[in-house]
Design a protein around this motif. Structure first.
Motif, PDB file in Angstrom:
ATOM      1  N   ARG A 141      87.855  15.217 -27.422  1.00 64.15           N
ATOM      2  CA  ARG A 141      86.213  15.373 -27.593  1.00 64.15           C
ATOM      3  C   ARG A 141      85.980  15.282 -29.231  1.00 64.15           C
ATOM      4  O   ARG A 141      85.010  14.791 -29.458  1.00 64.15           O
ATOM      5  CB  ARG A 141      86.609  16.515 -26.591  1.00 64.15           C
ATOM      6  CG  ARG A 141      86.024  16.880 -25.299  1.00 64.15           C
ATOM      7  CD  ARG A 141      85.569  17.906 -25.060  1.00 64.15           C
ATOM      8  NE  ARG A 141      86.423  19.130 -25.306  1.00 64.15           N
ATOM      9  CZ  ARG A 141      87.549  19.704 -24.059  1.00 64.15           C
ATOM     10  NH1 ARG A 141      87.643  18.447 -23.803  1.00 64.15           N
ATOM     11  NH2 ARG A 141      88.195  19.925 -24.190  1.00 64.15           N
ATOM     12  N   PHE A 142      87.301  16.039 -29.761  1.00 62.65           N
ATOM     13  CA  PHE A 142      86.497  16.085 -31.150  1.00 62.65           C
ATOM     14  C   PHE A 142      86.585  15.130 -32.104  1.00 62.65           C
ATOM     15  O   PHE A 142      86.167  14.551 -32.789  1.00 62.65           O
ATOM     16  CB  PHE A 142      87.816  17.474 -32.031  1.00 62.65           C
ATOM     17  CG  PHE A 142      87.283  17.108 -33.232  1.00 62.65           C
ATOM     18  CD1 PHE A 142      86.527  18.590 -33.954  1.00 62.65           C
ATOM     19  CD2 PHE A 142      87.913  16.920 -34.855  1.00 62.65           C
ATOM     20  CE1 PHE A 142      86.263  18.878 -34.890  1.00 62.65           C
ATOM     21  CE2 PHE A 142      87.369  17.174 -36.119  1.00 62.65           C
ATOM     22  CZ  PHE A 142      86.859  17.695 -35.718  1.00 62.65           C
ATOM     23  N   ALA A 143      87.495  13.759 -31.889  1.00 63.09           N
ATOM     24  CA  ALA A 143      87.455  12.657 -32.033  1.00 63.09           C
ATOM     25  C   ALA A 143      86.360  11.875 -32.492  1.00 63.09           C
ATOM     26  O   ALA A 143      84.947  11.060 -32.707  1.00 63.09           O
ATOM     27  CB  ALA A 143      88.345  11.891 -31.480  1.00 63.09           C
ATOM     28  N   ALA A 144      85.848  12.268 -31.355  1.00 62.70           N
ATOM     29  CA  ALA A 144      83.861  11.936 -30.682  1.00 62.70           C
ATOM     30  C   ALA A 144      82.728  11.869 -31.137  1.00 62.70           C
ATOM     31  O   ALA A 144      82.200  11.453 -31.775  1.00 62.70           O
ATOM     32  CB  ALA A 144      84.296  12.129 -28.900  1.00 62.70           C
ATOM     33  N   ARG A 145      83.222  13.939 -31.477  1.00 65.59           N
ATOM     34  CA  ARG A 145      82.460  14.433 -32.370  1.00 65.59           C
ATOM     35  C   ARG A 145      82.123  14.152 -33.584  1.00 65.59           C
ATOM     36  O   ARG A 145      81.509  13.766 -34.943  1.00 65.59           O
ATOM     37  CB  ARG A 145      82.022  15.616 -32.422  1.00 65.59           C
ATOM     38  CG  ARG A 145      82.405  16.838 -31.076  1.00 65.59           C
ATOM     39  CD  ARG A 145      82.535  18.316 -31.517  1.00 65.59           C
ATOM     40  NE  ARG A 145      83.046  19.155 -31.593  1.00 65.59           N
ATOM     41  CZ  ARG A 145      83.903  19.190 -30.322  1.00 65.59           C
ATOM     42  NH1 ARG A 145      84.187  18.658 -29.679  1.00 65.59           N
ATOM     43  NH2 ARG A 145      85.406  19.991 -31.272  1.00 65.59           N
ATOM     44  N   VAL A 146      83.595  13.265 -34.389  1.00 68.79           N
ATOM     45  CA  VAL A 146      83.391  13.507 -35.658  1.00 68.79           C
ATOM     46  C   VAL A 146      83.093  11.945 -35.375  1.00 68.79           C
ATOM     47  O   VAL A 146      82.385  12.004 -37.063  1.00 68.79           O
ATOM     48  CB  VAL A 146      85.002  12.754 -36.053  1.00 68.79           C
ATOM     49  CG1 VAL A 146      85.073  11.906 -37.896  1.00 68.79           C
ATOM     50  CG2 VAL A 146      85.629  14.431 -36.219  1.00 68.79           C
ATOM     51  N   ALA A 147      83.119  11.228 -34.580  1.00 64.67           N
ATOM     52  CA  ALA A 147      82.208   9.122 -34.749  1.00 64.67           C
ATOM     53  C   ALA A 147      80.790   9.434 -35.189  1.00 64.67           C
ATOM     54  O   ALA A 147      80.106   8.638 -35.343  1.00 64.67           O
ATOM     55  CB  ALA A 147      82.954   8.790 -33.879  1.00 64.67           C
ATOM     56  N   GLY A 148      79.967  10.743 -34.860  1.00 69.44           N
ATOM     57  CA  GLY A 148      79.055  11.638 -34.396  1.00 69.44           C
ATOM     58  C   GLY A 148      78.389  11.374 -36.243  1.00 69.44           C
ATOM     59  O   GLY A 148      77.213  11.681 -36.605  1.00 69.44           O
ATOM     60  N   TRP A 149      79.542  12.138 -36.541  1.00 65.97           N
ATOM     61  CA  TRP A 149      79.068  12.408 -37.648  1.00 65.97           C
ATOM     62  C   TRP A 149      78.419  10.665 -38.824  1.00 65.97           C
ATOM     63  O   TRP A 149      79.175  10.205 -39.037  1.00 65.97           O
ATOM     64  CB  TRP A 149      80.159  12.814 -38.694  1.00 65.97           C
ATOM     65  CG  TRP A 149      80.603  13.911 -38.241  1.00 65.97           C
ATOM     66  CD1 TRP A 149      80.033  14.985 -37.188  1.00 65.97           C
ATOM     67  CD2 TRP A 149      82.069  15.148 -39.026  1.00 65.97           C
ATOM     68  NE1 TRP A 149      81.002  15.766 -37.448  1.00 65.97           N
ATOM     69  CE2 TRP A 149      82.105  15.918 -38.025  1.00 65.97           C
ATOM     70  CE3 TRP A 149      82.585  14.712 -39.749  1.00 65.97           C
ATOM     71  CZ2 TRP A 149      83.160  16.720 -38.056  1.00 65.97           C
ATOM     72  CZ3 TRP A 149      83.223  15.700 -40.193  1.00 65.97           C
ATOM     73  CH2 TRP A 149      83.754  17.185 -39.287  1.00 65.97           C
ATOM     74  N   PRO A 150      77.424  11.139 -39.781  1.00 65.45           N
ATOM     75  CA  PRO A 150      77.551  10.291 -41.158  1.00 65.45           C
ATOM     76  C   PRO A 150      78.374  10.531 -42.369  1.00 65.45           C
ATOM     77  O   PRO A 150      78.884  11.386 -41.770  1.00 65.45           O
ATOM     78  CB  PRO A 150      76.137  11.220 -41.511  1.00 65.45           C
ATOM     79  CG  PRO A 150      75.571  12.023 -40.813  1.00 65.45           C
ATOM     80  CD  PRO A 150      77.009  12.266 -39.441  1.00 65.45           C
ATOM     81  N   LEU A 151      78.803   8.787 -42.799  1.00 68.86           N
ATOM     82  CA  LEU A 151      79.656   9.309 -43.352  1.00 68.86           C
ATOM     83  C   LEU A 151      79.496  10.029 -44.872  1.00 68.86           C
ATOM     84  O   LEU A 151      77.948   9.457 -44.888  1.00 68.86           O
ATOM     85  CB  LEU A 151      80.502   7.811 -43.525  1.00 68.86           C
ATOM     86  CG  LEU A 151      81.151   7.655 -42.641  1.00 68.86           C
ATOM     87  CD1 LEU A 151      81.374   5.826 -42.870  1.00 68.86           C
ATOM     88  CD2 LEU A 151      81.698   8.132 -42.643  1.00 68.86           C
TER      89      LEU A 151
END
Length: 480
Positions: A141-151
């Motif tokens: 779940r946290f990895a999915a949230r990170v994937a939603g971050w802008p770089l």
């Protein structure tokens, strides 16, 4: 005198008394230290693993390691590369196709980049220690949230330390390895390294071996609050002892024996870039920092989470290394590890800064309150020569762990004292603002943060916090 006998004697007569004095002068709960000279491991615990029970620390006491955990993740990733099941330079979007990536530049992230903190990702802002996620899907779940971050920047364009990058790597390990992250690390890294008691799962830590965190002033166990959640297991949650970390050092002094081929191990420590930091942490490799100590090449990693500090260092060309662990945030663990290395080099231990003023203020604050502690502070400041460090950093170390754990009740007496003795300290008002934010009092937080900015317009942490508390977003336990 044999080599081992000489090393044993130096450690016994020079290092152990030095550590005992540090524990006393810094008023620390516990410290555990390991010194390794080639195949010789010398480890010992000092002080109290749990002040609430009086349990003593030993070489086998298990401490939360915080970011030293990352060195184990690096080995797990490179094992998968060596086995041919993972490509170090493949796009992470192809390795984790189930994730939805918000920033198209994520195509340029490969496992090599988060390993060396060059992924372009920002860092974790809210660890959620007060609301731990303990199920097997927490990391995904946290990895999915990170994937939603802008770089924050283009992948590979520069160094920016990112715990979030290591959470992604942990999810890669679990996905490619086909087992929960913690299970994979136990089977493929910890057990082969001879670290049977070490674990990424806090529930696996026996009560009688557990070092508990200590925060606030005086430093005390914050009840059930603890820096652990499975969503941040890869970056932070390994629990290990000085004795078992001695085995970890031996494996690496033997160039990965039993874990990695020598070629792969050498590639793990190959420099990837500069960090802009001095000393041991001036360069970055894959999951390890690079630097030097007294002209010798060093690989190392520090760790810091609420109530815990850790430092691991190796001088590979000399076959020596050291670990220092503590269950409080004011502990000079890097200095202790450096002293251990110096003793192994035949030098006298030393070089630490003055003990923090908070060590002397703690009993007075507890027994006499803020006014009595403030009076003592001013008398300490007037001492010639100085016997204590009276910098803002000492107060910050006494409060940030408690605030991050949402135990602001343990931080507030220190914050009040800090404001009393240093009313012109921007840092004091910034930390007070953070405490109020965590407590869900945005108006009070904004007042403190505006004062911090008035005292220091360059306080970027205060500015970012003020933006948070004055926005529509709900308050959160965000690290400053």
């Amino acid at each position: 005198m044999s080599g081992h006998t000489a090393v044993d004697r130096r450690v016994r007569e020079a290092l152990w008394p030095f550590v005992e004095q540090v524990v006393e002068d810094w008023s620390l709960p516990a410290v555990a230290v390991c010194a390794v000279h080639r195949d010789r491991v010398l480890a010992r615990g000092f002080g109290t693993a749990d002040r609430s029970s009086g349990a003593r620390a030993t070489a086998d006491t298990l401490f939360h390691l915080a970011s030293v955990s990352k060195t184990f993740v690096a080995v797990a990733v490179l094992q998968l590369v060596e086995s041919g099941t993972l490509e170090l330079d493949a796009p992470i979007t192809s390795i984790l196709p189930a994730l939805r990536w918000a920033d198209p530049r994520a195509e340029g992230i490969t496992p090599r980049l988060p390993l060396s903190h060059r992924s372009g990702l920002g860092d974790v802002s809210d660890y959620g220690w007060h609301q731990p996620e303990l199920d097997d899907d927490a990391l995904a779940r946290f990895a999915a949230r990170v994937a939603g971050w802008p770089l924050e920047r283009d992948p590979g364009s520069g160094y920016r330390y990112s715990n979030a990058g290591f959470e992604l790597l942990g999810h890669v390990v679990a996905t490619v390895g086909g087992a929960p992250f913690e299970q994979h690390l136990r089977t493929h890294v910890l057990e082969p390294a001879g670290m049977a008691a070490s674990t990424f799962l806090r529930d696996d830590v026996p009560h009688h071996l557990a070092a508990l965190p200590h925060v606030g002033l005086p430093a005390r166990v914050p009840g059930f609050a603890y820096p652990y959640t499975r969503s941040h297991a890869p970056s932070s949650s390994l629990h290990s002892s000085a004795a078992e970390l001695g085995q970890w050092l031996r494996v690496h002094l033997a160039r990965g024996d039993g874990l990695l081929s020598r070629t792969t191990h050498d590639s793990m420590w190959r420099p990837c870039g500069e960090t802009g930091k001095p000393g041991w942490h001036s360069g970055i490799a894959l999951g390890w920092f690079r630097g030097e100590h007294r002209g010798h090449a060093v690989v190392s990693h520090p760790g810091s989470d609420p109530g815990f500090q850790s430092s691991l260092v190796l001088l590979p060309e000399l076959g020596i290394g050291a670990v220092a662990l503590a269950n409080a945030n004011a502990a000079p663990v890097s200095g202790i590890a450096a002293a251990a290395v110096d003793v192994l080099l035949g030098l006298e231990p030393g070089g630490l800064s003055l003990p923090p003023v908070t060590a002397r203020l703690a009993p007075v604050l507890a027994s006499g309150g803020v006014e009595a502690a403030a009076d003592l502070f001013h008398r300490i400041v007037a001492e010639v020569p100085s016997t204590s460090s009276v910098e803002d950093d000492e107060f910050e170390d006494a409060v940030w762990g408690a605030i991050e754990l949402h135990r602001t009740d343990l931080a507030r007496p220190v914050l009040e004292l800090w404001q009393r003795v240093r009313p012109e300290s921007s840092a004091a008002w910034r930390m007070s603002g953070w405490a109020a934010e965590v407590d869900g009092r945005p108006d009070e937080a904004a007042t403190h943060l505006r004062r911090a900015l008035a005292l220091d317009p360059g306080n970027d942490d205060a500015r970012a916090a003020l933006q948070r508390v004055t926005s529509a977003a709900p308050p959160a336990g965000l690290a400053p």
